[in-house]
Design an enzyme around this catalytic site. Structure first.
Site, PDB file in Angstrom:
ATOM      1  N   GLY A  43       0.813  -1.201   0.000  1.00 11.03           N
ATOM      2  CA  GLY A  43       0.000   0.000   0.000  1.00 11.03           C
ATOM      3  C   GLY A  43       0.852   1.259   0.000  1.00 11.03           C
ATOM      4  O   GLY A  43       1.994   1.289  -0.488  1.00 11.03           O
ATOM      5  N   SER A  44       0.329   2.304   0.572  1.00 10.93           N
ATOM      6  CA  SER A  44       0.993   3.611   0.514  1.00 10.93           C
ATOM      7  C   SER A  44       2.220   3.727   1.407  1.00 10.93           C
ATOM      8  O   SER A  44       2.897   4.760   1.404  1.00 10.93           O
ATOM      9  CB  SER A  44      -0.014   4.712   0.886  1.00 10.93           C
ATOM     10  OG  SER A  44      -1.027   4.793  -0.083  1.00 10.93           O
ATOM     11  N   THR A  45       2.533   2.671   2.201  1.00 11.00           N
ATOM     12  CA  THR A  45       3.737   2.735   3.026  1.00 11.00           C
ATOM     13  C   THR A  45       5.003   2.872   2.169  1.00 11.00           C
ATOM     14  O   THR A  45       6.044   3.299   2.673  1.00 11.00           O
ATOM     15  CB  THR A  45       3.875   1.479   3.897  1.00 11.00           C
ATOM     16  OG1 THR A  45       3.936   0.321   3.065  1.00 11.00           O
ATOM     17  CG2 THR A  45       2.693   1.354   4.854  1.00 11.00           C
ATOM     18  N   VAL A  46       4.928   2.521   0.872  1.00 12.37           N
ATOM     19  CA  VAL A  46       6.123   2.577   0.027  1.00 12.37           C
ATOM     20  C   VAL A  46       6.322   3.944  -0.613  1.00 12.37           C
ATOM     21  O   VAL A  46       7.335   4.164  -1.296  1.00 12.37           O
ATOM     22  CB  VAL A  46       6.063   1.507  -1.080  1.00 12.37           C
ATOM     23  CG1 VAL A  46       6.033   0.118  -0.470  1.00 12.37           C
ATOM     24  CG2 VAL A  46       4.868   1.711  -1.999  1.00 12.37           C
TER      25      VAL A  46
END
Length: 628
Positions: free
Chosen positions: A327-330
């Site tokens: 998800g958006s953690t990257v």
């Protein structure tokens, strides 16, 4: 004419026959005596060494002395794995007259349940070296020991021996990180050094116990004993003492591990915490766990089947083998890749109308905020987790450069030094897709990867590792779970460590850190509620990973979905920003948004690590109730 009468007895002939017979008898006796003497000479002189050795072997026996397995401690000296005295039942097949009769008697004396009888018999048939005792049963009760003692005369070749048995005081909390020992099976016997494992019945099966088996096991010893005709020991003639296994001190903090387990109680997920400067794994939680003590002596088939069929998969180590879309953690890692490749600058802005479109493509790739965030730069894009910004960035980078840059942070690779069973997960590229599906890579797939969806998969350990490298400003320190083996500290510079990530401009790290700090402390930050009352500077990034794909015009509604089809909640964090002491990755399966359902767990972990107990006023139960 008168004829003389014939003689009734020929004395001379009888004497002659007697002498002949006596001579033959004498010759036969002499021949037999000669044969007997020859045989005695052969046995007593020619074969003297052979038979005296055999005689000695019947009278004198060499018995193995298994070493004491090393203990395992956490970084603060708290005991995680110990050895407790127990009594085991062993059998030497070569000394048993009737194996089936003996086994039947043992089954009756031990009062074994029907489902355990076959396993009991199988253990008796396990291949061993000659006169090597086979372990039939561990942890005998006092009643069982008493029954065996009374019937000892009926059980030649059967012994009750005292031995130390592995025990885990915090079994469920540490089950996945520590692993467990279990009985040596037939396949393992083929690979082991039979001399060093003589008399040893257990071996590390998973986790730390498996990786550090050689160090924990030690070296076997032996003793020479004199026995009677029934094989009972009369006296000890000599011995070589075993060398105990080395104690192992881990980098794990038992209290932090317990906190992570408490935070995830009743949920499926994982929390991994790493100290960035040293690479030491502080906590590696996989929930739910299981009682690893049940596997030491051999779990019964019904209980094992129940664990295997449990829908929550308690035996599955999510921390190192669970694969999730990040998800958006990257997005912080993609931002650094864009800066390094010259695709973006920190000041450059884009306009977000709520979606992104590829050239000559009518499909709209939507931002999570349907009406868009308007004009955003790098820092704001991180703070509000703007998808459109990262769709644009991913498209401009292309999958080749994007994938290559993500590999430098350890995505798609095994990174830890001593974590047994770690998965590589998946960092996709066009070559992988061609090999896997025999299809070309499409531009839309690059956009999905740009927000941590699509084919991209990470493990919690992998995500925590990348976060620690980010916190280190690109300096690579290989994660490890062992701190000290015996008295020897494990080196920080470990073999096969990746090269440091060097940026053209060091200020780019600051810009990305600033955006991550605004996630928690900024007025628009997606996890701003988590930053309330924060006593140190913290950088973080939330993520929400789809379990299934939505159609073009579909809207996600968790209430309408089955619980296991809901989004996974993710969050990464490190603190303090100016001198990072901890990096954390949290994944909670099917919980929903990462900023709502995972961020506060990361905050609880960093609070516990950085603050003194009197400073940390956040009660875990109140924290979880507030979320609900």
């Amino acid at each position: 004419m008168h004829n003389p009468r014939p003689a009734l007895k020929n004395t001379q002939q009888e004497v002659r026959i007697f002498r002949i017979r006596s001579l033959l008898a004498f010759l036969i006796v002499m021949l037999l005596t000669s044969l007997l003497i020859s045989r005695l000479v052969y046995l007593q002189v020619v074969r003297h060494e052979v038979y005296i050795t055999r005689s000695e072997d019947n009278r004198v026996r060499v018995e193995p002395l298994p070493p004491t397995r090393g203990l395992i401690f956490d970084r603060n000296g708290q005991l995680l794995a110990e050895n407790r005295p127990t009594y085991n039942l062993t059998l030497v097949r070569e000394r048993v007259d009737d194996l089936e009769e003996t086994l039947a008697l043992l089954v009756d004396l031990l009062d074994l349940p029907e489902e355990e009888v076959e396993a009991f018999r199988q253990r008796s048939r396990q291949r061993q070296r000659p006169f090597q005792p086979a372990l039939l049963m561990s942890d005998l009760s006092e009643e069982q020991i008493a029954r065996l003692a009374v019937n000892r005369h009926r059980l030649p070749g059967v012994e009750v021996e005292a031995q130390l048995l592995r025990y885990y005081p915090d079994a469920e909390i540490m089950s996945h990180a520590l692993g467990f020992v279990g009985r040596i099976n037939a396949e393992e016997l083929k690979e082991l050094d039979v001399g060093n494992y003589a008399g040893t019945h257990f071996i590390g099966k998973t986790g730390v116990e498996r990786f550090y088996e050689d160090e924990l096991h030690g070296q076997a010893g032996l003793r020479k004993v004199e026995t009677n005709a029934r094989g009972r020991v009369l006296r000890e003639l000599g011995r070589t003492d075993p060398v105990p296994g080395q104690d192992l001190t881990l980098t794990l903090d038992k209290d932090l591990q317990a906190l992570g387990h408490q935070l995830l109680e009743g949920r499926r997920g994982s929390i991994v915490a790493i100290e960035p400067g040293s690479g030491e794994i502080l906590a590696m939680v996989s929930s739910p766990g299981f009682d690893s003590n049940r596997f030491v002596t051999g779990i019964d088939s019904a209980s094992y089947q129940a664990l295997q069929e449990d829908i929550d998969l308690p035996l599955f180590n999510r921390a190192i083998r669970g694969q999730y879309p990040p998800g958006s953690t990257v997005k912080p890692f993609l931002a650094l890749a864009g800066l390094a490749e010259g695709v973006i600058t920190p000041e450059e802005t884009i306009y977000d109308p709520g979606y992104y479109q590829l050239p000559n493509d009518s499909r709209r790739y939507r931002n999570w905020l349907r009406w868009g965030h308007g004009r955003v730069d790098l820092e704001r894009a991180l703070a509000v987790s703007n998808n459109t910004y990262f769709y644009t960035l991913a498209h401009d980078l292309g999958i080749d450069r994007l994938s290559e840059r993500m590999h430098t942070f350890g995505f798609g690779e095994r990174n830890a030094y001593d974590v047994f069973g770690e998965s590589t997960a998946l960092m996709p590229d066009r070559d992988w897709k061609r090999a896997r599906f025999n299809q070309p890579w499409y531009p839309g797939e690059t956009l999905s990867v740009g927000i941590g969806q699509g084919y991209w998969m990470v493990t919690p350990l992998q995500l925590a590792t990348a976060t620690s490298i980010l916190a280190n400003r690109g300096e690579w320190v290989k994660p490890r779970i062992a701190k000290r083996i015996g008295d020897q500290e494990l080196a920080v510079d470990l073999p096969d460590t990746k090269e440091d990530i060097v940026l053209e401009n060091d200020a780019w790290w600051d810009r990305v850190f600033s955006g991550m700090e605004k996630v928690i402390s900024g007025s628009e930050g997606t996890a701003r509620r988590t930053g309330v009352g924060l006593k140190y500077r913290m950088g973080g990034k939330s993520g929400t990973a789809q379990v299934f794909s939505l159609g073009q015009d579909q809207k996600y509604n968790a209430e309408e979905l089955a619980e296991r089809l809901r989004d996974h909640a993710l969050f990464i964090a490190f603190a303090p920003i100016e001198d990072p002491q901890i990096a954390v990755a949290v994944i909670v399966e099917n919980a929903g948004g990462g900023s709502t359902h995972a961020a506060h767990l990361a905050r609880a972990m960093t609070d516990a690590w950085l603050l003194e107990p009197e400073e940390n006023g956040r009660n875990v139960d109140a924290l979880l109730e507030a979320e609900d």
